[in-house]
Scaffold this active site. Sequence first.
Site, short mmCIF file in Angstrom:
data_model
loop_
_atom_site.label_atom_id
_atom_site.label_comp_id
_atom_site.label_asym_id
_atom_site.label_seq_id
_atom_site.Cartn_x
_atom_site.Cartn_y
_atom_site.Cartn_z
N ASN A 172 0.95 -1.28 0.04
CA ASN A 172 0.08 0.10 -0.05
C ASN A 172 0.76 1.25 0.08
O ASN A 172 1.77 1.38 0.87
CB ASN A 172 -0.90 0.00 1.24
CG ASN A 172 -1.68 1.37 1.34
OD1 ASN A 172 -2.74 1.33 0.81
ND2 ASN A 172 -1.29 2.00 2.12
N GLU A 173 0.97 2.15 -0.91
CA GLU A 173 1.15 3.44 -1.00
C GLU A 173 2.69 3.46 -0.67
O GLU A 173 3.17 4.26 0.11
CB GLU A 173 0.41 4.42 -0.06
CG GLU A 173 -0.79 4.80 -0.59
CD GLU A 173 -1.65 5.68 0.03
OE1 GLU A 173 -1.07 6.45 1.03
OE2 GLU A 173 -2.94 5.91 -0.31
N TYR A 244 -8.44 11.42 -3.39
CA TYR A 244 -9.35 11.91 -2.32
C TYR A 244 -9.52 13.44 -2.68
O TYR A 244 -8.70 14.10 -2.99
CB TYR A 244 -8.69 11.69 -0.70
CG TYR A 244 -8.78 10.30 -0.28
CD1 TYR A 244 -9.74 9.74 0.25
CD2 TYR A 244 -7.32 9.84 -0.29
CE1 TYR A 244 -9.73 8.46 0.50
CE2 TYR A 244 -7.30 8.52 0.27
CZ TYR A 244 -8.49 7.79 0.59
OH TYR A 244 -8.52 6.61 1.20
N GLU A 292 -8.59 3.07 -3.34
CA GLU A 292 -9.09 4.04 -2.65
C GLU A 292 -9.51 5.33 -3.24
O GLU A 292 -8.70 5.88 -3.93
CB GLU A 292 -7.95 4.35 -1.40
CG GLU A 292 -7.57 3.49 -0.62
CD GLU A 292 -6.52 3.80 0.29
OE1 GLU A 292 -6.44 5.25 0.87
OE2 GLU A 292 -5.64 3.19 0.61
N GLN A 354 -13.73 4.80 3.62
CA GLN A 354 -14.04 3.30 4.10
C GLN A 354 -15.46 3.04 4.23
O GLN A 354 -16.34 3.94 3.92
CB GLN A 354 -13.05 3.15 5.41
CG GLN A 354 -11.55 3.35 5.20
CD GLN A 354 -10.55 3.06 6.34
OE1 GLN A 354 -11.14 2.80 7.30
NE2 GLN A 354 -9.54 3.75 6.18
#
Length: 511
Positions: A172-173, A244, A292, A354
């Site tokens: 992840n990331e 985001y 995400e 989430q």
Amino acid sequence: MPSARIVIDRDFHIGQVPRRIFGSFVEHMGRCVYTGIYEPGHPEADSRGFRQDVLSLVKEMGPTVVRYPGGNFVSGYRWEDGVGPTQDRPRRLDGAWHTIETNTFGLHEFVDWAKAADVEVMEAINLGTRGVEAARALVEYANHPSGTYWSDLRRANGAEAPFDIKLWCLGNELDGPWQIGHKTADEYGRLAQESAKAMKLVDPSIELVAVGSSNRGMPTFGTWEHTVLSHTYEEVDYVSMHAYYQEHDGDAASFLAEAVDMDAFIDGVVATIDAVKAAGKHTKQVNISFDEWNVWYQRGLDSEDQPHQVAKEWKTHPRLIEDSYSVTDAVVVGTLLHSLLRHGDRVKIANQAQLVNVIAPILAEEGGPAWRQTSFWPFARISELARGNIMQLVVESPKVSTAKFGDVDAVDAAATRDEDTGKLALFIANRGLEDATEIALDLRGIAATSVARAELLTVPEGGDRHTANTLQAQQAVGLVPLDSVQIDDGVVTLRLPALSWAVVELETSRT
């Protein structure tokens, strides 16, 4: 009144709806797991500690796949800590979110919860502090039938049958300096390649997601994907994307147009994937896992005792980034879902981050009720109704002026049509803040025969664009009937108020 036209031709479509794009995300962060989906002792909890009120809302919302257990959390996580007798599991410091992880909820519990929720498991492995050996051991534990150390340990821990997890995230990331085990693209690419090879030697049927850029603004965006895929192209099936969005300084017009950024982000990653494919003379197609995405007002951890900053005290499952979503946020979420759907030929997986409490469409109070945020509704309706072919739309719309993107269409839309049932589902937003818009559908090769459903999300009477669903007013914003849809001589018209999102489902026949 401004007017718009949407052309939908039966023979022009992008591809089949990939059902995995209606995914969600459960991370060991804040109250997503503990007091979110899992709260032993809650009046609505079953014998396993699963909150049935939350589970009911999850089923209503309709996610198809859920990513687990992180997120930043996974880069310091030992999966072995979450299996075996609960009383023997260690308590650990989680450096990602500065909390204490009790490990009373782990892989077995999540698999059981996923079965109860009727969702597919998307498991992430730790490539921050760990690597090849831990990755292949986890696949063996989860997916091998029996007769080996790890598979027999799973059986000893109560799961006779394999979990048969098909989707796996390779970390992840790892491009982010904030990530535990942050790596360069070459370092990560080589580790991901070798981990992927080892995992597929255990179970050749699994599908793997390589880590892409943490966001489009990363200084290494583009070059990161190119380098990572140059190492991993033959071993992986997808590369990840994360994004985001939030409103800045009251600039609602730019915020409402953020799907323009998502469109461009996806197009850029597709171009990079295809460049690597061509340069490497590969024949397989790597696609995108947008695992995400959401609206998130990024103000640090925004903890319960230290708003907008990291809490100094180590706590177990404190409140972290529990954003309250408004009408404006819900319209943006709807348009982001439109973008994902419009790119369904290449975006095959997507996970809204989430699921519960943490920047989530569902909120749940410890010992108390659970309820739907405004953002619940676009996800629930698109997941429910998007079936069959993704239609290739032509939209002629009045413009909205934005500081960030210039002039953009006020009307944003996506549509699907199921050839078997004849149902056409149109998902549409008016992101203008002032004017209602009259919309005409120009249907070609299909004829609308009746309206099966027409629902609207907009500012409620007595409210404003900031109105949200709260503990005190859990149903302040919801879907209401859209009464303006008319069919006259095969021509479909509707009217959308300013700042609104709607779904229109039509019964159709071929012409």
